[in-house]
Design a protein around this motif. Structure first.
Motif, PDB file in Angstrom:
ATOM      1  N   SER B 156     145.608  75.994  24.253  1.00  0.00           N
ATOM      2  CA  SER B 156     144.356  76.303  23.566  1.00  0.00           C
ATOM      3  C   SER B 156     144.373  75.789  22.128  1.00  0.00           C
ATOM      4  O   SER B 156     143.352  75.339  21.622  1.00  0.00           O
ATOM      5  CB  SER B 156     144.073  77.796  23.597  1.00  0.00           C
ATOM      6  N   GLY B 157     145.529  75.834  21.517  1.00  0.00           N
ATOM      7  CA  GLY B 157     145.627  75.340  20.154  1.00  0.00           C
ATOM      8  C   GLY B 157     145.302  73.856  20.071  1.00  0.00           C
ATOM      9  O   GLY B 157     144.537  73.415  19.207  1.00  0.00           O
ATOM     10  N   ASP B 159     143.487  72.239  22.099  1.00  0.00           N
ATOM     11  CA  ASP B 159     142.066  72.121  22.356  1.00  0.00           C
ATOM     12  C   ASP B 159     141.245  72.456  21.119  1.00  0.00           C
ATOM     13  O   ASP B 159     140.284  71.759  20.787  1.00  0.00           O
ATOM     14  CB  ASP B 159     141.710  73.086  23.490  1.00  0.00           C
ATOM     15  N   ALA B 160     141.634  73.524  20.462  1.00  0.00           N
ATOM     16  CA  ALA B 160     140.887  73.978  19.289  1.00  0.00           C
ATOM     17  C   ALA B 160     140.917  72.904  18.197  1.00  0.00           C
ATOM     18  O   ALA B 160     139.906  72.643  17.543  1.00  0.00           O
ATOM     19  CB  ALA B 160     141.466  75.287  18.773  1.00  0.00           C
ATOM     20  N   ARG B 162     141.455  69.676  18.712  1.00  0.00           N
ATOM     21  CA  ARG B 162     140.716  68.520  19.210  1.00  0.00           C
ATOM     22  C   ARG B 162     139.221  68.686  18.980  1.00  0.00           C
ATOM     23  O   ARG B 162     138.530  67.748  18.580  1.00  0.00           O
ATOM     24  CB  ARG B 162     140.996  68.342  20.711  1.00  0.00           C
ATOM     25  N   LEU B 163     138.718  69.885  19.198  1.00  0.00           N
ATOM     26  CA  LEU B 163     137.282  70.121  19.034  1.00  0.00           C
ATOM     27  C   LEU B 163     136.901  70.388  17.582  1.00  0.00           C
ATOM     28  O   LEU B 163     135.734  70.571  17.271  1.00  0.00           O
ATOM     29  CB  LEU B 163     136.849  71.301  19.904  1.00  0.00           C
ATOM     30  N   ASP B 165     137.624  72.992  15.813  1.00  0.00           N
ATOM     31  CA  ASP B 165     137.373  74.400  15.508  1.00  0.00           C
ATOM     32  C   ASP B 165     138.455  74.984  14.612  1.00  0.00           C
ATOM     33  O   ASP B 165     138.266  76.044  14.004  1.00  0.00           O
ATOM     34  CB  ASP B 165     137.291  75.217  16.802  1.00  0.00           C
ATOM     35  N   VAL B 166     139.564  74.302  14.579  1.00  0.00           N
ATOM     36  CA  VAL B 166     140.699  74.794  13.808  1.00  0.00           C
ATOM     37  C   VAL B 166     141.360  73.612  13.109  1.00  0.00           C
ATOM     38  O   VAL B 166     141.482  72.537  13.699  1.00  0.00           O
ATOM     39  CB  VAL B 166     141.724  75.484  14.740  1.00  0.00           C
ATOM     40  N   LEU B 171     147.125  75.665  12.454  1.00  0.00           N
ATOM     41  CA  LEU B 171     147.390  75.959  13.860  1.00  0.00           C
ATOM     42  C   LEU B 171     148.635  76.818  14.063  1.00  0.00           C
ATOM     43  O   LEU B 171     148.612  77.793  14.823  1.00  0.00           O
ATOM     44  CB  LEU B 171     147.499  74.653  14.656  1.00  0.00           C
ATOM     45  N   LEU B 174     147.972  80.369  13.234  1.00  0.00           N
ATOM     46  CA  LEU B 174     147.042  80.982  14.188  1.00  0.00           C
ATOM     47  C   LEU B 174     147.739  81.336  15.497  1.00  0.00           C
ATOM     48  O   LEU B 174     147.621  82.446  16.007  1.00  0.00           O
ATOM     49  CB  LEU B 174     145.885  80.024  14.481  1.00  0.00           C
ATOM     50  N   VAL B 175     148.444  80.349  16.020  1.00  0.00           N
ATOM     51  CA  VAL B 175     149.119  80.564  17.295  1.00  0.00           C
ATOM     52  C   VAL B 175     150.143  81.688  17.166  1.00  0.00           C
ATOM     53  O   VAL B 175     150.175  82.624  17.968  1.00  0.00           O
ATOM     54  CB  VAL B 175     149.803  79.269  17.778  1.00  0.00           C
TER      55      VAL B 175
END
Lengths: 186, 186
Positions: B156-157, B159-160, B162-163, B165-166, B171, B174-175
């Motif tokens: 998910s990290g 992905d986040a 890549r998009l 959002d983060v 990262l 957050l993770v």
DNA sequence: CTCACATGCGACAAGGATGTCTCAATAGGA
DNA sequence: TCCTATTGAGACATCCTTGTCGCATGTGAG
């Protein structure tokens, strides 16, 4: 006779078992011939997109069920927390059936699906933001992160069950409690 | 001249950008012809397996670096907790480069790689179990679950980021913090 | 029973990727 | 400079998958 919906459901099952399943394999899984499969679905990509759409429909339904927008405006911490739990548990159930869509490259690469995913993520993010403001979710994490975190735990949960490391019936609790309170001792 | 290692690194980059990249695309990314690529690597599958092996090597290295076995026998809660954090942050860094291996079907379907994954997961699980017994990790979750949870948050990290959002630099925090203490307010 | 319709089956062409091969060019060392 | 090893380019056969088509079969409604 095999309904179109039956076909899609069977395809779902087949692709869940093997995300790289060919049209031949999908047709077999549906108990029909490849030609008949193509009478229901134009192409493999169309099939994937349709299944992706289905999964987004289901996601949207979950959001509707908890009435995200009303909830986000309610300022009721207890209800928001309960809704979050309900939502996540619902996702876990859905991941049984739609799990392959979480990581399928064709689905992920589709622009229309990605756009709709953004819309739904936005709706969800509103709830997350509300949850932050009423003190349910941490405010030191970006609201957009929560959705990703859920997504990740769904992927890992699927995997854990597949490998037999976790019993299916425990999955909801595991995902939810890992998500909300973490894996460290309080 | 292009080293074999250069080729693998370039392939890594290319496949990270597009997990479905063809041998032609990989060769281009490496700045060599397809024929030359095949002089370095027997087949596409062999390439994927080699990159998967590389990622497992890296994982193993991380486990060696923190000296999992010694640590697991140490009963030192502080050191165990610190090692867990170091491990996860290391994984986050690695996911930049090896992320595609997390969800690649060819790699995931390879029996040898899966077996070795099990071995490494076992090593890791020993640390998790130790962490549980010294009170660092929750005891109401199965030790095998922790590894999956980490895996999911890595996916998910990625992905986040890549998009968008983060931010990449956020990262790790957050993770790690989502993993350890969850996303809910304490 | 008959007819319409959906299906299965097999065949087909097309496209794409893979892996191999040859040959010419090129770069680097002796 | 010359020789050798490596490379790039292109051609090639092969394989797999996809999508389409025609034809025969069978089933269900009327």
């Amino acid at each position: 006779m095999v309904d179109r919906d039956d076909v899609l459901t069977a395809a779902q099952r087949a692709l869940n078992a093997d995300p790289a399943a060919s049209m031949t394999a999908v047709a077999e899984a549906a108990g029909i011939s490849r030609a008949t499969l193509h009478r229901h679905v134009d192409s493999r990509e169309a099939l994937l997109v349709e299944l992706g759409t289905r999964s987004l429909d289901q996601w949207e339904q979950r959001l509707d069920d908890v009435d995200v927008e009303a909830l986000a405006a309610s300022d009721d911490a207890d209800r928001i927390r309960a809704a979050l739990e309900e939502l996540v548990l619902g996702y876990v159930d859905d991941s049984d059936v739609f799990g392959f869509a979480l990581t399928d490259q064709v689905i992920l690469a589709n622009a229309a699906l990605e756009a709709r995913t953004q819309v739904l993520a936005d709706r969800e993010a509103v709830l997350f933001a509300a949850a932050q403001s009423v003190g349910v979710l941490r405010t030191d994490l970006p609201a957009r992160w929560f959705g990703h975190a859920i997504y990740g735990l769904l992927v890992s949960g699927r995997d854990a069950v597949r490998l037999g490391d976790v019993a299916r019936r425990d999955l909801g609790r595991l995902v939810l409690s890992s998500l909300l309170t973490g894996i460290a001792t309080p």
